[in-house]
Design an enzyme around this catalytic site. Sequence first.
Site, short mmCIF file in Angstrom:
data_model
loop_
_atom_site.label_atom_id
_atom_site.label_comp_id
_atom_site.label_asym_id
_atom_site.label_seq_id
_atom_site.Cartn_x
_atom_site.Cartn_y
_atom_site.Cartn_z
N LYS A 105 3.88 -19.93 -13.63
CA LYS A 105 4.84 -19.26 -14.73
C LYS A 105 4.25 -19.99 -15.67
O LYS A 105 4.03 -19.18 -17.74
CB LYS A 105 5.89 -18.95 -14.38
CG LYS A 105 6.03 -18.25 -12.91
CD LYS A 105 6.05 -15.85 -13.32
CE LYS A 105 5.31 -15.72 -11.90
NZ LYS A 105 5.51 -14.07 -12.03
N GLU A 127 10.67 -10.28 -19.22
CA GLU A 127 11.66 -9.39 -17.68
C GLU A 127 11.70 -11.42 -16.73
O GLU A 127 10.90 -11.32 -17.23
CB GLU A 127 11.01 -8.70 -17.34
CG GLU A 127 9.77 -9.24 -16.53
CD GLU A 127 8.72 -8.91 -16.78
OE1 GLU A 127 8.40 -9.42 -18.80
OE2 GLU A 127 7.51 -10.38 -16.45
N SER A 384 2.27 -21.27 -5.32
CA SER A 384 2.92 -21.42 -6.27
C SER A 384 4.17 -21.35 -7.23
O SER A 384 4.24 -21.12 -8.18
CB SER A 384 2.91 -19.01 -6.60
OG SER A 384 3.66 -18.62 -5.71
C1 PLP Z 1 6.86 -18.78 -7.42
C2 PLP Z 1 6.61 -17.55 -7.70
N1 PLP Z 1 5.65 -16.84 -7.09
C3 PLP Z 1 4.96 -16.05 -7.01
C4 PLP Z 1 5.22 -14.94 -8.07
C5 PLP Z 1 4.54 -13.65 -8.33
O1 PLP Z 1 4.11 -13.52 -9.22
P1 PLP Z 1 2.44 -13.34 -9.15
O2 PLP Z 1 2.35 -12.78 -8.30
O3 PLP Z 1 2.77 -12.38 -10.16
O4 PLP Z 1 2.11 -14.78 -9.55
C6 PLP Z 1 6.74 -15.42 -8.51
C7 PLP Z 1 7.54 -14.17 -9.50
O5 PLP Z 1 8.34 -14.38 -10.02
C8 PLP Z 1 7.08 -16.54 -8.48
O6 PLP Z 1 8.40 -16.53 -9.39
#
Ligand code: PLP
Length: 415
Positions: A105, A127, A384
């Site tokens: 993020k 948000e 992620s």
């Molecule tokens: C670690 C992590 N991965 C994935 C996501 C999902 O978001 P996005 O689909 O935008 O990557 C989030 C959302 O809070 C997250 O904290």
Amino acid sequence: MGELQSATVSRGTPAAPVMGNPVNGRFGDFGGQFVPETLVPACQELEVAFTEAWADPAFRAELDHLLREYAGRPSPLTECARLSGELGCRVWLKREDLNHTGSHKINNVLGQALLARRMGKTRLVAETGAGQHGVASATAAALLGMECVVYMGEVDMARQELNVFRMRLLGAEVRPASSGSRTLKDAVNEAMRDWVATVESSHYCLGSVMGPHPYPWMVREFHRVIGEECAEQFRTNVGGSPDYVVACVGGGSNAIGIFSGFAEASTRLIGVEPAGGAAVGRGVPGIVHGMRSYLMQDEFGQVEEAHSISAGLDYPGVGPEHAHLSDIGRAEYHPVSDAEVIEAFKLLSRTEGIIPALESAHAIAWVSRERKRLAGSTVVVNLSGRGDKDVAQMMDILGPELQGGTPSSGQGGGS
Ligand SMILES: Cc1ncc(COP(=O)(O)O)c(C=O)c1O
């Protein structure tokens, strides 16, 4: 229904190249700018400001500097020998979990915060679901000396207490969203309402590739660094491109970021959704939060509640570019169950010593389930985020099973 969805701009829809820039704010039939009249000038101002900034070498240099010296980029591409041995395919992780604040993020937030400052805004509105985008926004606001207000569903505030505390520590105000399912969808509604009322001084720092144009495009560009780095690392360390790139999909920002490095390659792009929030798998086209995309809704068009074990994927919609990539067959989207996610959370922890975020564990869960299909191939998973934020929640779920130091798999252990 209370969703912000009064339709405005929607001009022609000529096809955009795969993962190219949207045409008139559209990715094929999806996207657009469905916002109240009061927000049209703000969206237009943002589009102009982003277009100028993105073409300005000084802006790019300042962002690159922050990504390197503050966020810790480039993130490594780690080969997973033990996991690969267990699954029968070669698996690498793109380590967005190692970024400052613990997830991908931060890439987007640093970009938007610099842009907001360049536009003369002094306040960030955000948000958050899992709290990771809220923490990243509070972090960037602290760094740049801006005010920050984060909206978060009451349900998510309870399951992500640690991140609520982190945001407050960083100087942000966390406001509960107490309507509807009291999760991410409702937090987006509240943030958009705030933005409508404070648009002169505030920038809405949206946390995924969703919302009205230019957000899905702008947020993708800020996350493009994931895919570009990863493609280069794979080429250098392994050669060529991987057979598969796999990422979890909530709104879709980490997935679109890594996919964008492989748009031209023969790599198969796989998005993994929670079974209870599978907007691409179960949704039909609809309008919510300023965009047209796949959306889980009932026969009357009311938005359905999503359910996921991970707060960050608990969203009934998906970014419009994913809807387009699915329609043209460039990416596949598959659901996994909460039970599969829990197994994947344990699997990566015990085989590699890496505790994943529950969101990222969705991608691991798909690879684990599809090991026959993937046998012998090369697979990159976008990790992620890290799992620290989820440990308390998982203690409740796994506590009894792990008591006495005997993992259910019968493997691992030791001191
Ligand atoms: C670690 C992590 N991965 C994935 C996501 C999902 O978001 P996005 O689909 O935008 O990557 C989030 C959302 O809070 C997250 O904290």
